[in-house]
Design an enzyme around this catalytic site. Sequence first.
Site, PDB file in Angstrom:
ATOM      1  N   ARG A 256     -14.808  13.639   2.477  1.00 21.31           N
ATOM      2  CA  ARG A 256     -16.039  12.966   2.068  1.00 21.31           C
ATOM      3  C   ARG A 256     -15.819  12.153   0.788  1.00 21.31           C
ATOM      4  O   ARG A 256     -15.111  12.590  -0.110  1.00 21.31           O
ATOM      5  CB  ARG A 256     -17.152  14.003   1.842  1.00 21.31           C
ATOM      6  CG  ARG A 256     -17.532  14.757   3.107  1.00 21.31           C
ATOM      7  CD  ARG A 256     -18.599  15.797   2.854  1.00 21.31           C
ATOM      8  NE  ARG A 256     -18.110  16.974   2.161  1.00 21.31           N
ATOM      9  CZ  ARG A 256     -17.523  18.003   2.762  1.00 21.31           C
ATOM     10  NH1 ARG A 256     -17.332  17.988   4.067  1.00 21.31           N
ATOM     11  NH2 ARG A 256     -17.111  19.036   2.072  1.00 21.31           N
TER      12      ARG A 256
ATOM     13  N   HIS B   3     -15.503  11.352   6.877  1.00 23.79           N
ATOM     14  CA  HIS B   3     -14.506  11.148   7.931  1.00 23.79           C
ATOM     15  C   HIS B   3     -14.486   9.723   8.483  1.00 23.79           C
ATOM     16  O   HIS B   3     -14.424   9.511   9.688  1.00 23.79           O
ATOM     17  CB  HIS B   3     -14.736  12.147   9.058  1.00 23.79           C
ATOM     18  CG  HIS B   3     -14.304  13.545   8.731  1.00 23.79           C
ATOM     19  ND1 HIS B   3     -13.329  13.836   7.807  1.00 23.79           N
ATOM     20  CD2 HIS B   3     -14.728  14.749   9.215  1.00 23.79           C
ATOM     21  CE1 HIS B   3     -13.166  15.143   7.729  1.00 23.79           C
ATOM     22  NE2 HIS B   3     -14.009  15.720   8.568  1.00 23.79           N
TER      23      HIS B   3
ATOM     24  N   HIS C 292      -8.100  16.589  13.554  1.00 16.80           N
ATOM     25  CA  HIS C 292      -9.242  17.487  13.372  1.00 16.80           C
ATOM     26  C   HIS C 292      -9.385  18.464  14.546  1.00 16.80           C
ATOM     27  O   HIS C 292     -10.505  18.710  15.022  1.00 16.80           O
ATOM     28  CB  HIS C 292     -10.518  16.675  13.189  1.00 16.80           C
ATOM     29  CG  HIS C 292     -11.549  17.339  12.332  1.00 16.80           C
ATOM     30  ND1 HIS C 292     -12.379  18.318  12.815  1.00 16.80           N
ATOM     31  CD2 HIS C 292     -11.869  17.174  11.025  1.00 16.80           C
ATOM     32  CE1 HIS C 292     -13.198  18.711  11.853  1.00 16.80           C
ATOM     33  NE2 HIS C 292     -12.907  18.039  10.749  1.00 16.80           N
ATOM     34  N   SER C 293      -8.292  19.031  14.996  1.00 17.80           N
ATOM     35  CA  SER C 293      -8.365  20.035  16.064  1.00 17.80           C
ATOM     36  C   SER C 293      -8.952  21.339  15.544  1.00 17.80           C
ATOM     37  O   SER C 293      -8.711  21.742  14.399  1.00 17.80           O
ATOM     38  CB  SER C 293      -6.977  20.298  16.644  1.00 17.80           C
ATOM     39  OG  SER C 293      -6.518  19.184  17.375  1.00 17.80           O
ATOM     40  N   TYR C 294      -9.718  21.995  16.410  1.00 18.51           N
ATOM     41  CA  TYR C 294     -10.308  23.305  16.124  1.00 18.51           C
ATOM     42  C   TYR C 294      -9.502  24.367  16.867  1.00 18.51           C
ATOM     43  O   TYR C 294      -9.434  24.349  18.092  1.00 18.51           O
ATOM     44  CB  TYR C 294     -11.762  23.353  16.595  1.00 18.51           C
ATOM     45  CG  TYR C 294     -12.722  22.556  15.768  1.00 18.51           C
ATOM     46  CD1 TYR C 294     -13.561  23.178  14.846  1.00 18.51           C
ATOM     47  CD2 TYR C 294     -12.823  21.179  15.912  1.00 18.51           C
ATOM     48  CE1 TYR C 294     -14.467  22.451  14.081  1.00 18.51           C
ATOM     49  CE2 TYR C 294     -13.720  20.445  15.159  1.00 18.51           C
ATOM     50  CZ  TYR C 294     -14.544  21.083  14.251  1.00 18.51           C
ATOM     51  OH  TYR C 294     -15.433  20.361  13.505  1.00 18.51           O
TER      52      TYR C 294
ATOM     53  N   ASP D 298     -14.623  25.155   3.233  1.00 21.56           N
ATOM     54  CA  ASP D 298     -14.450  23.735   3.542  1.00 21.56           C
ATOM     55  C   ASP D 298     -13.802  23.087   2.323  1.00 21.56           C
ATOM     56  O   ASP D 298     -14.318  22.141   1.742  1.00 21.56           O
ATOM     57  CB  ASP D 298     -15.792  23.092   3.863  1.00 21.56           C
ATOM     58  CG  ASP D 298     -15.642  21.701   4.472  1.00 21.56           C
ATOM     59  OD1 ASP D 298     -14.496  21.287   4.723  1.00 21.56           O
ATOM     60  OD2 ASP D 298     -16.668  21.033   4.674  1.00 21.56           O
TER      61      ASP D 298
ATOM     62  N   GLU E 128      -6.702  20.454   7.965  1.00 27.15           N
ATOM     63  CA  GLU E 128      -6.726  18.985   7.901  1.00 27.15           C
ATOM     64  C   GLU E 128      -5.777  18.482   6.813  1.00 27.15           C
ATOM     65  O   GLU E 128      -5.940  18.824   5.672  1.00 27.15           O
ATOM     66  CB  GLU E 128      -8.145  18.518   7.606  1.00 27.15           C
ATOM     67  CG  GLU E 128      -9.186  19.099   8.560  1.00 27.15           C
ATOM     68  CD  GLU E 128     -10.589  18.825   8.096  1.00 27.15           C
ATOM     69  OE1 GLU E 128     -10.859  17.707   7.582  1.00 27.15           O
ATOM     70  OE2 GLU E 128     -11.455  19.720   8.229  1.00 27.15           O
TER      71      GLU E 128
END
Length: 339
Positions: free
Chosen positions: A79, A105, A179-181, A244, A339
């Site tokens: 951000r 992003h 940005h894979s989870y 985060d 990330e």
Amino acid sequence: INKIEWGKYEDQQVNLWTISHSSSGYKVTITDLGAAIVRVVVPDRHGVASDVTITQDEPELLTKGGAYLGATVGRCAFRIRHGLFSIEGKQHKLNTGEHPLYSAHGGLIGFDKHIWEFIESSILGETAILKLAYTSKNGEEGYPGSLLVFVTYFIEMNKIAWEYTATTDQTTIVNLTNHSYWNLDGLEEKVIDKQQIQIEADKYAPLDDTLMPSGDISCVADSNLLLHSMSLFGDIFKSAGDVDHCFFLKEAKCVDYPSTPTPTPTSTPTSTSTSKGYIKNQKSLHACASVYSKKTGRYMTVRTSEPCVGLYTGNYLHFVETSNGGEHKCEDHGAFCLE
């Protein structure tokens, strides 16, 4: 490498490329929509293969919910406060969309919502290679300069690597990530509480009450985010709450390196320059993070050439609602991103 047509996104054709190992069940699927990793299927300690990433089965669903599922995020990940930054004495205002406090992003229509150009695919020994490109026009989402971006995926058995390169015709900022989870327990486990993580960092960036970095750099030893040894996500949530945060990696070293010109698609910038950054070759990769699932025996090791890693613990996954063909109900803390 098997290519198929996946469907349509805003009336444009979307494709999938799948690399698979038939005897083990290992499979990686990548799409040109957002240059995203769509699916990763990995065997557990008993040889049973299952999904370890949250995804969608339709292109239109992949970009909904604001989760950036598996996507290449850009121009700038994370951000930017109020969407404002200055370069060479000139202030630039980014598209903040519904979030006036920051641009997230890459903006309202970031790299995750564009169809990338296929450049090439090949097999080199035991490695499958897929290369995609996107040209971000001057002024797109408020960023200065045209930016030509390449992502190259290298897929081997139980190993995924990617490399980003970018060139520009103006001074600009860029900070790309995937940005894979991930959920190493498999998606039948709704939350990641019983998985363990270790991050090779001594410092981190605290957040203020708007979830923006406060501007301070703090020692992890003085916080609830000391992750030098394997720590249960469940314990982290109890002591630190949602995560985060950006962690500053111990082994990162900054150097000067020349950018390398790359063959370009039509109507793209061609200028290059020497800049300060982090060496982009495998010899420079340093320890980043490790994650372990006691349930399945899956162990993930992450290495990077970059100075920082952001750990995001899926704090707003409920906005995605369902995934993986509607079979998986998404819940907060249902997966993690590095990330």
